[in-house]
Motif scaffolding. Structure first.
Motif, PDB file in Angstrom:
ATOM      1  N   LEU A  66       0.811  -1.218   0.000  1.00 60.19           N
ATOM      2  CA  LEU A  66       0.000   0.000   0.000  1.00 60.19           C
ATOM      3  C   LEU A  66       0.844   1.268   0.000  1.00 60.19           C
ATOM      4  CD1 LEU A  66      -2.597  -1.020   2.741  1.00 60.19           C
ATOM      5  CD2 LEU A  66      -2.833  -1.258   0.260  1.00 60.19           C
ATOM      6  N   SER A  67       2.169   1.134   0.071  1.00 62.62           N
ATOM      7  CA  SER A  67       3.025   2.288   0.326  1.00 62.62           C
ATOM      8  C   SER A  67       3.209   3.195  -0.875  1.00 62.62           C
ATOM      9  CB  SER A  67       4.394   1.832   0.840  1.00 62.62           C
ATOM     10  OG  SER A  67       5.096   1.099  -0.152  1.00 62.62           O
ATOM     11  N   GLU A  68       2.948   2.689  -2.085  1.00 62.41           N
ATOM     12  CA  GLU A  68       3.242   3.491  -3.280  1.00 62.41           C
ATOM     13  C   GLU A  68       2.407   2.978  -4.452  1.00 62.41           C
ATOM     14  OE1 GLU A  68       7.306   4.976  -5.620  1.00 62.41           O
ATOM     15  OE2 GLU A  68       7.423   4.068  -3.638  1.00 62.41           O
ATOM     16  N   GLU A  69       2.125   3.880  -5.391  1.00 59.73           N
ATOM     17  CA  GLU A  69       1.426   3.493  -6.622  1.00 59.73           C
ATOM     18  C   GLU A  69       2.422   2.937  -7.640  1.00 59.73           C
ATOM     19  OE1 GLU A  69      -1.596   3.190  -6.895  1.00 59.73           O
ATOM     20  OE2 GLU A  69      -2.618   4.660  -5.664  1.00 59.73           O
ATOM     21  N   PRO A  70       1.960   2.049  -8.538  1.00 63.04           N
ATOM     22  CA  PRO A  70       0.593   1.554  -8.720  1.00 63.04           C
ATOM     23  C   PRO A  70       0.235   0.358  -7.832  1.00 63.04           C
ATOM     24  CG  PRO A  70       1.983   0.662 -10.430  1.00 63.04           C
ATOM     25  CD  PRO A  70       2.872   1.581  -9.626  1.00 63.04           C
ATOM     26  N   SER A  71       1.199  -0.116  -7.025  1.00 61.74           N
ATOM     27  CA  SER A  71       0.932  -1.270  -6.174  1.00 61.74           C
ATOM     28  C   SER A  71      -0.253  -1.038  -5.249  1.00 61.74           C
ATOM     29  CB  SER A  71       2.183  -1.605  -5.356  1.00 61.74           C
ATOM     30  OG  SER A  71       1.911  -2.601  -4.400  1.00 61.74           O
ATOM     31  N   ARG A  72      -0.399   0.196  -4.751  1.00 63.03           N
ATOM     32  CA  ARG A  72      -1.504   0.481  -3.815  1.00 63.03           C
ATOM     33  C   ARG A  72      -2.853   0.214  -4.463  1.00 63.03           C
ATOM     34  NH1 ARG A  72      -0.955   6.229  -2.382  1.00 63.03           N
ATOM     35  NH2 ARG A  72       0.624   5.461  -0.936  1.00 63.03           N
ATOM     36  N   THR A  73      -3.052   0.771  -5.654  1.00 58.30           N
ATOM     37  CA  THR A  73      -4.328   0.575  -6.338  1.00 58.30           C
ATOM     38  C   THR A  73      -4.525  -0.879  -6.722  1.00 58.30           C
ATOM     39  OG1 THR A  73      -4.380   2.839  -7.166  1.00 58.30           O
ATOM     40  CG2 THR A  73      -5.665   1.220  -8.384  1.00 58.30           C
ATOM     41  N   ALA A  74      -3.454  -1.547  -7.132  1.00 57.59           N
ATOM     42  CA  ALA A  74      -3.549  -2.963  -7.490  1.00 57.59           C
ATOM     43  C   ALA A  74      -3.932  -3.810  -6.272  1.00 57.59           C
ATOM     44  CB  ALA A  74      -2.225  -3.441  -8.073  1.00 57.59           C
ATOM     45  N   THR A  75      -3.312  -3.522  -5.135  1.00 54.66           N
ATOM     46  CA  THR A  75      -3.593  -4.295  -3.928  1.00 54.66           C
ATOM     47  C   THR A  75      -5.031  -4.094  -3.474  1.00 54.66           C
ATOM     48  OG1 THR A  75      -1.284  -4.155  -3.220  1.00 54.66           O
ATOM     49  CG2 THR A  75      -2.904  -4.656  -1.524  1.00 54.66           C
ATOM     50  N   LEU A  76      -5.464  -2.844  -3.394  1.00 51.97           N
ATOM     51  CA  LEU A  76      -6.830  -2.575  -2.954  1.00 51.97           C
ATOM     52  C   LEU A  76      -7.851  -3.086  -3.969  1.00 51.97           C
ATOM     53  CD1 LEU A  76      -6.360   1.007  -1.455  1.00 51.97           C
ATOM     54  CD2 LEU A  76      -6.630  -1.154  -0.202  1.00 51.97           C
ATOM     55  N   GLY A  77      -7.508  -3.007  -5.263  1.00 52.27           N
ATOM     56  CA  GLY A  77      -8.402  -3.531  -6.288  1.00 52.27           C
ATOM     57  C   GLY A  77      -8.547  -5.039  -6.206  1.00 52.27           C
ATOM     58  N   ALA A  78      -7.441  -5.731  -5.949  1.00 50.62           N
ATOM     59  CA  ALA A  78      -7.488  -7.183  -5.795  1.00 50.62           C
ATOM     60  C   ALA A  78      -8.332  -7.568  -4.590  1.00 50.62           C
ATOM     61  CB  ALA A  78      -6.073  -7.745  -5.657  1.00 50.62           C
ATOM     62  N   LEU A  79      -8.169  -6.845  -3.495  1.00 49.91           N
ATOM     63  CA  LEU A  79      -8.966  -7.122  -2.299  1.00 49.91           C
ATOM     64  C   LEU A  79     -10.453  -6.879  -2.563  1.00 49.91           C
ATOM     65  CD1 LEU A  79      -6.719  -5.482   0.447  1.00 49.91           C
ATOM     66  CD2 LEU A  79      -7.240  -7.918   0.237  1.00 49.91           C
ATOM     67  N   ALA A  80     -10.775  -5.798  -3.245  1.00 52.94           N
ATOM     68  CA  ALA A  80     -12.176  -5.487  -3.526  1.00 52.94           C
ATOM     69  C   ALA A  80     -12.790  -6.550  -4.434  1.00 52.94           C
ATOM     70  CB  ALA A  80     -12.292  -4.107  -4.154  1.00 52.94           C
ATOM     71  N   HIS A  81     -12.024  -7.001  -5.435  1.00 53.01           N
ATOM     72  CA  HIS A  81     -12.554  -8.017  -6.348  1.00 53.01           C
ATOM     73  C   HIS A  81     -12.765  -9.340  -5.614  1.00 53.01           C
ATOM     74  CE1 HIS A  81     -13.273  -9.939 -10.237  1.00 53.01           C
ATOM     75  NE2 HIS A  81     -12.613 -10.974  -9.734  1.00 53.01           N
ATOM     76  N   ARG A  82     -11.876  -9.649  -4.712  1.00 59.16           N
ATOM     77  CA  ARG A  82     -12.015 -10.907  -3.963  1.00 59.16           C
ATOM     78  C   ARG A  82     -13.264 -10.875  -3.088  1.00 59.16           C
ATOM     79  NH1 ARG A  82      -9.428 -15.575  -2.625  1.00 59.16           N
ATOM     80  NH2 ARG A  82      -9.480 -16.212  -0.437  1.00 59.16           N
ATOM     81  N   ALA A  83     -13.611  -9.694  -2.594  1.00 57.09           N
ATOM     82  CA  ALA A  83     -14.865  -9.480  -1.865  1.00 57.09           C
ATOM     83  C   ALA A  83     -15.011 -10.440  -0.691  1.00 57.09           C
ATOM     84  CB  ALA A  83     -16.059  -9.597  -2.823  1.00 57.09           C
ATOM     85  N   ARG A  84     -13.909 -10.619   0.058  1.00 61.95           N
ATOM     86  CA  ARG A  84     -13.906 -11.420   1.275  1.00 61.95           C
ATOM     87  C   ARG A  84     -14.265 -12.875   1.041  1.00 61.95           C
ATOM     88  NH1 ARG A  84     -14.253  -8.522   6.099  1.00 61.95           N
ATOM     89  NH2 ARG A  84     -15.637 -10.094   6.969  1.00 61.95           N
TER      90      ARG A  84
END
Length: 316
Positions: free
Chosen positions: A140-158
């Motif tokens: 989460l510390s820097e782009e584009p990894s931050r957006t990729a990480t949060l996007g992957a988490l959102a897509h996984r949807a718990r």
């Protein structure tokens, strides 16, 4: 193919001194090892029999080639490990002053390739299908990894088990004070949070383990795991189950990598459906074994080694 575990995050080459108790300026020989927290977790889980893969990036250089070879040697799928032209593969040095002083020196300039993970490159289907998906705070510390990480988490949807390793490394953040909102967003999508007292303080604002565990549950996870060093590990589930387990006695050689061994074992135990105390005891034992060894990735224990340590009540 659905993987037991996919991790996403840091990779690099660990260059660890082969002499203990010697400052870095006087060390004369080093060992070369696969490193990086998320990568080590995948290795640890593979050693325990899980089918694992890692999403990360290296430099397009000989060290990057070495990391691919090492991953394959450990049985970790490297299909999502890609090169970044123009950026060197990160190198990490440490000093080894047992039992509790292991300074780290990260060489990740001008930028680490593992922070160049782009959202459009992700295999979101595989991420959602994995039984466990593991991400880290460094991502989460820097782009584009931050957006990729949060996007992957959102897509996984718990779906399945989604682990957020709090992994606080302030030197990787341009503005460490900006981290908490991104941590809060990741926690909203995770089912498990893992961190030591420093890391849970960044995520929740408190270092007190029980209060921090409650705050992590309030932030959205189902299981909060707070590592307390010599005081052991506290794990609290939203359903009321809890475990507070002391560490396994060990003569520490190098404490680095113990947390990654703990993480790989945590995934193993959760997938096995064990009760929480058994999960944490097994993970503690895996971490203690690695703490008794110099290296990280190649030190990850086998099931028989963990069973022997648990039976003996100590790492011998």
């Amino acid at each position: 193919m659905a993987y037991d575990l996919i991790t996403m995050g840091r990779i690099g080459v660990d260059l660890y001194p082969l002499q203990t108790g010697v400052p870095l300026d006087r060390v004369t020989s080093f060992g070369k090892f696969l490193g990086g927290s998320a990568t080590n977790v995948a290795v640890a889980a593979a050693r325990l029999g899980l089918g694992t893969a890692v999403i990360t990036r290296t430099g397009d250089d000989p060290f990057g080639t070495y990391l691919h070879e090492a991953l394959r040697g450990f049985g970790v799928d490297d299909r999502w490990v890609t090169p970044v032209p123009g950026l060197p593969t990160p190198v990490t040095f440490c000093e080894v002053f047992p039992p509790d002083d292991f300074p780290l020196y990260f060489y990740r300039l001008p930028k680490a390739p593992d922070l160049e993970i782009h959202p459009g490159e992700l295999d979101l289907g595989a991420i959602r299908a994995a039984r466990v998906f593991w991400v880290t705070g460094t991502g989460l510390s820097e782009e584009p990894s931050r957006t990729a990480t949060l996007g992957a988490l959102a897509h996984r949807a718990r779906s399945g088990i989604t682990v957020f390793d709090l992994d606080w490394r302030p030197m990787f953040w341009d503005d460490p004070g900006s981290a908490r909102p991104f941590y809060a967003e990741a926690l909203r999508h995770a089912t498990v949070a893992v961190g030591n007292v420093d890391e849970v303080e960044i995520a929740t604002g408190t270092r007190e383990p029980h209060a921090a565990a409650r705050a992590l549950l309030d932030a959205g996870v189902e299981l909060a795991v707070v590592k307390q060093g010599p005081k052991g590990v506290l794990a609290v589930h939203r359903d009321g189950e809890r475990a507070e387990v002391p560490p396994l006695p060990v003569t520490v050689l190098n404490g680095l990598g113990a947390g990654d061994a703990f993480g790989g074992s945590l995934c193993h135990g959760l997938l096995a459906g064990w009760d929480l105390e058994r999960v944490v005891r097994h993970a503690n034992a895996a971490g203690a074994i690695v703490a008794s060894r110099l290296e990280c990735s190649s030190a990850m224990p086998t099931p028989d080694e963990v069973a022997s340590a648990l039976a003996a009540g100590a790492v011998r």
